[in-house]
Design an enzyme around this catalytic site. Structure first.
Site, PDB file in Angstrom:
ATOM      1  N   SER A  12       0.841  -1.195   0.000  1.00 25.24           N
ATOM      2  CA  SER A  12       0.000   0.000   0.000  1.00 25.24           C
ATOM      3  C   SER A  12       0.878   1.248   0.000  1.00 25.24           C
ATOM      4  CB  SER A  12      -0.926   0.018   1.218  1.00 25.24           C
ATOM      5  OG  SER A  12      -0.180   0.264   2.399  1.00 25.24           O
ATOM      6  N   LYS A  80       0.720   0.580  15.634  1.00 22.98           N
ATOM      7  CA  LYS A  80      -0.591   0.427  16.277  1.00 22.98           C
ATOM      8  C   LYS A  80      -1.328  -0.823  15.802  1.00 22.98           C
ATOM      9  CE  LYS A  80      -3.406   3.292  13.125  1.00 22.98           C
ATOM     10  NZ  LYS A  80      -4.400   2.272  12.781  1.00 22.98           N
ATOM     11  N   ASP A  81      -0.892  -1.406  14.669  1.00 23.23           N
ATOM     12  CA  ASP A  81      -1.542  -2.605  14.143  1.00 23.23           C
ATOM     13  C   ASP A  81      -0.869  -3.890  14.591  1.00 23.23           C
ATOM     14  OD1 ASP A  81      -3.354  -1.031  12.701  1.00 23.23           O
ATOM     15  OD2 ASP A  81      -1.982  -0.864  10.997  1.00 23.23           O
ATOM     16  N   ARG A 127     -12.612   2.332  18.493  1.00 20.35           N
ATOM     17  CA  ARG A 127     -12.140   3.378  19.426  1.00 20.35           C
ATOM     18  C   ARG A 127     -12.681   4.740  19.008  1.00 20.35           C
ATOM     19  NH1 ARG A 127      -8.434   7.149  18.694  1.00 20.35           N
ATOM     20  NH2 ARG A 127      -7.775   6.166  16.762  1.00 20.35           N
ATOM     21  N   ARG A 128     -12.544   5.084  17.730  1.00 19.94           N
ATOM     22  CA  ARG A 128     -13.039   6.374  17.257  1.00 19.94           C
ATOM     23  C   ARG A 128     -14.560   6.457  17.367  1.00 19.94           C
ATOM     24  NH1 ARG A 128      -9.033   5.760  12.169  1.00 19.94           N
ATOM     25  NH2 ARG A 128      -7.176   6.768  13.061  1.00 19.94           N
ATOM     26  N   LYS A 129     -15.232   5.364  17.054  1.00 24.52           N
ATOM     27  CA  LYS A 129     -16.691   5.338  17.155  1.00 24.52           C
ATOM     28  C   LYS A 129     -17.139   5.607  18.586  1.00 24.52           C
ATOM     29  CE  LYS A 129     -20.662   2.211  16.766  1.00 24.52           C
ATOM     30  NZ  LYS A 129     -21.118   0.849  16.392  1.00 24.52           N
ATOM     31  N   ARG A 145     -14.067   1.152   5.564  1.00 22.92           N
ATOM     32  CA  ARG A 145     -12.880   0.306   5.436  1.00 22.92           C
ATOM     33  C   ARG A 145     -12.124   0.661   4.161  1.00 22.92           C
ATOM     34  NH1 ARG A 145     -11.758  -1.996  10.308  1.00 22.92           N
ATOM     35  NH2 ARG A 145     -13.650  -2.800  11.259  1.00 22.92           N
ATOM     36  N   VAL A 148      -6.337   4.487   2.518  1.00 22.31           N
ATOM     37  CA  VAL A 148      -6.647   5.901   2.706  1.00 22.31           C
ATOM     38  C   VAL A 148      -7.344   6.487   1.479  1.00 22.31           C
ATOM     39  CG1 VAL A 148      -5.661   8.185   3.103  1.00 22.31           C
ATOM     40  CG2 VAL A 148      -4.755   6.213   4.334  1.00 22.31           C
ATOM     41  N   ARG A 151     -10.960   5.270   1.153  1.00 16.19           N
ATOM     42  CA  ARG A 151     -11.840   5.839   2.182  1.00 16.19           C
ATOM     43  C   ARG A 151     -12.189   7.293   1.868  1.00 16.19           C
ATOM     44  NH1 ARG A 151      -8.931   5.222   7.523  1.00 16.19           N
ATOM     45  NH2 ARG A 151      -7.121   4.497   6.346  1.00 16.19           N
ATOM     46  N   CYS A 238      -6.489  -5.029  19.313  1.00  8.05           N
ATOM     47  CA  CYS A 238      -6.578  -3.867  18.428  1.00  8.05           C
ATOM     48  C   CYS A 238      -8.017  -3.420  18.177  1.00  8.05           C
ATOM     49  CB  CYS A 238      -5.905  -4.180  17.098  1.00  8.05           C
ATOM     50  SG  CYS A 238      -4.122  -4.436  17.247  1.00  8.05           S
TER      51      CYS A 238
END
Length: 539
Positions: A12, A80-81, A127-129, A145, A148, A151, A238
């Site tokens: 990616s 973070k993943d 988390r954001r939700k 999903r 970048v 989305r 995660c």
């Protein structure tokens, strides 16, 4: 180093940016590198079954297999993943300097939707939700999903008001929209290790590990370890609604972490500042602190009130753990924010020239101003304010306060008697009270109002089992009454202004002696202690 270092990465755009950055840093120390794209296990010829290779991850599995099987020398990950438990034989070799850790809201058609009751926001992060719904409970969250670019395209193609991204991903790909099209969500606690890139290698390759160590950024490594320790001990993985952020500022580690119920209705917070040398177990300590107070139940979306408590109260503003601990042990408390503060964007011309007289009546106005401008840009000759905490914040961040009073009416009276230049600039919010500007205007003082933040109501329905409701402003009462009745609960109010509004709706109103949260909590303890004593005397 003599050999060419093979760097494994996904293909990616963002993953390639990370891999190329690692390559550049390694080449700076005199080695050659090669980028190897690994996108599926089919790219790798396995010498052993997966379980014998010790691979337990899901998305990082492909790179782990390639590393264990000798197809690559190092693997580059968005930290973070990465699962908190690395496969056997694989170790963290380096963490490069962290980028911007904030989340950002990319808006479809501007900010007007904030003024409406309903809005649709897209994110694929639990988390954001959870954090968004905690702040804006009437909004709708839709899943999002893909990479970048895809989305951003989905935001363009759908009838959504906005979508949440990691700011660093947009910046690294040069896709961050212009300033007027996005908002930095500095109130949202990021995912553990957000913005950090980790390099993994085999533990047996000692020469390589020693070489790669040269690109390790020690400060970033310390901070993300604290955050990931917090995540590991909570065993959230995660997908859990967990945020954690550690920062090193002036030889101190400032750590803040939060845990939400999946629906965003409830949260627990932990924050602590310690010297850098004493921070090695800070993440574990914070996680255990929350676990002892019901974190497991909160993650399972079970209300975290202790049913064994003899008295339950509800705070219409989130309480810190230190504040909660000030309550009597027999009192159980739940809390949510019934109002939210959103800082306005201010034009530079507002502070371009020196201002002789300025007035603040709340900490929110001070923080909103500092969100727009650096303290060095603020050239104020005379500063006046309401409240001890507002004064403390101003003198810490901006400069000396010439005069402060406990309420707006007293400050207005002082200004009428002492202001030589009959002109002031009043930094305020959209729901500011009329006393101060009215009194000043009636006494021929020109008031230039600058609305630097908006107070928004975030009503939510609560169960009718609380013996006391804590209020901190008239707006909080207004928000509470939208979805709840006054019932028989006692209204505990932080000051006279709030109490004056509560009296209109509640039969029993108690006002704190001083306009502070600590004083309000003392009044709660005193009230229920008095009731308990009365009941004992009747027995």
């Amino acid at each position: 180093m003599d050999k060419i270092i093979r760097i494994g990465t996904r293909s990616s755009d963002l993953a390639m940016w990370q891999a190329n950055t690692v390559a550049q840093q390694l080449e700076h120390f005199g080695c050659e590198t090669e980028i190897v794209k690994i996108d599926s296990i089919g790219d790798v010829v396995l010498d052993k079954p997966l379980y014998e290779l010790g691979v337990t991850g899901v998305f990082t599995k492909n790179l782990d297999v390639a590393l264990l099987n000798g197809k690559i020398d190092i693997a580059v990950h968005s930290f973070k993943d990465v699962p908190t438990q690395l496969p056997e034989g694989i170790v963290q070799a380096a963490v490069i300097k962290r980028g911007d850790f904030n989340d950002v809201l990319v808006m479809k058609d501007g900010e007007d939707f904030f003024g409406e009751k309903n809005a649709v926001i897209a994110t694929g992060s639990l988390r954001r939700k959870a954090q968004w719904l905690y702040r804006y409970p009437n909004h709708t969250i839709v899943g999002l999903r893909g990479n970048v670019n895809s989305r951003l395209q989905k935001l363009e193609d759908n009838d959504w008001d906005g979508a949440i991204f990691a700011k660093i991903g947009l910046k690294r790909l040069r896709l961050l929209p212009p300033q007027e099209e996005h908002i930095i969500l500095d109130w949202m606690v990021p995912a553990p290790a957000q913005g950090a890139v980790m390099v993994a290698a085999l533990d047996k390759d000692e020469e390589l590990l020693e070489f790669v160590k040269q690109i390790n950024h020690e400060e970033t490594a310390k901070c993300v370890k604290i955050e990931r320790d917090f995540l590991r001990v909570l065993e959230g993985g995660c997908t859990a609604p967990i945020g954690a952020l550690a920062l090193i500022i002036k030889e101190e580690v400032k750590f803040k972490a939060c845990l939400f119920s999946p629906d965003g209705r409830n949260k627990m917070e932990f924050s602590k500042t310690v010297p850098v040398d004493n921070a090695w177990d800070l993440g574990e300590y914070g996680a255990k602190f929350l676990l002892e107070r019901g974190a497991k139940n909160l993650m399972r979306s079970i209300h975290n009130e202790d049913i064994e408590k003899s008295t339950l109260i509800y705070s219409t503003k989130s309480l810190s753990l230190d504040q909660t601990n000030q309550l009597d042990s027999k009192i159980g408390v739940a809390s949510s924010d019934f109002i939210t503060i959103r800082n306005n964007r201010l034009k530079p011309v507002i502070v371009k020239k020196p201002i002789k007289n300025v007035v603040f009546t709340s900490q929110n106005a001070v923080e909103a101003l500092l969100n727009n401008f650096d303290a060095l840009e603020l050239n104020f000759e005379n500063i006046y304010c309401v409240g001890r905490r507002t004064k403390r914040l101003i003198e810490k961040r901006i400069g000396k306060v010439k005069q402060s009073e406990n309420d707006a009416q007293k400050l207005a009276a002082y200004l009428v008697d002492n202001l030589e230049d009959k002109n002031i600039t009043f930094f305020c919010g959209n729901k500011r009270r009329d006393e101060l500007p009215t009194i000043l205007t009636e006494n021929s003082i020109t008031v230039n109002e600058v609305e630097c933040y908006k107070t928004q109501l975030t009503p939510r329905k609560i169960e009718e089992k609380y013996k006391g409701i804590l209020f901190y402003s008239p707006s909080g009462i207004e928000s509470y009454l939208k979805d709840n009745s006054t019932s028989t609960s006692v209204a505990f109010c932080i000051g006279d202004t709030t109490a004056a509004e509560a009296i209109k709706h509640f039969e029993n109103v108690i006002v704190s002696k001083v306009s502070t949260v600590e004083s309000l909590l003392k009044s709660v303890n005193a009230h229920f202690e008095e009731i308990e004593e009365s009941q004992k005397n009747q027995q």
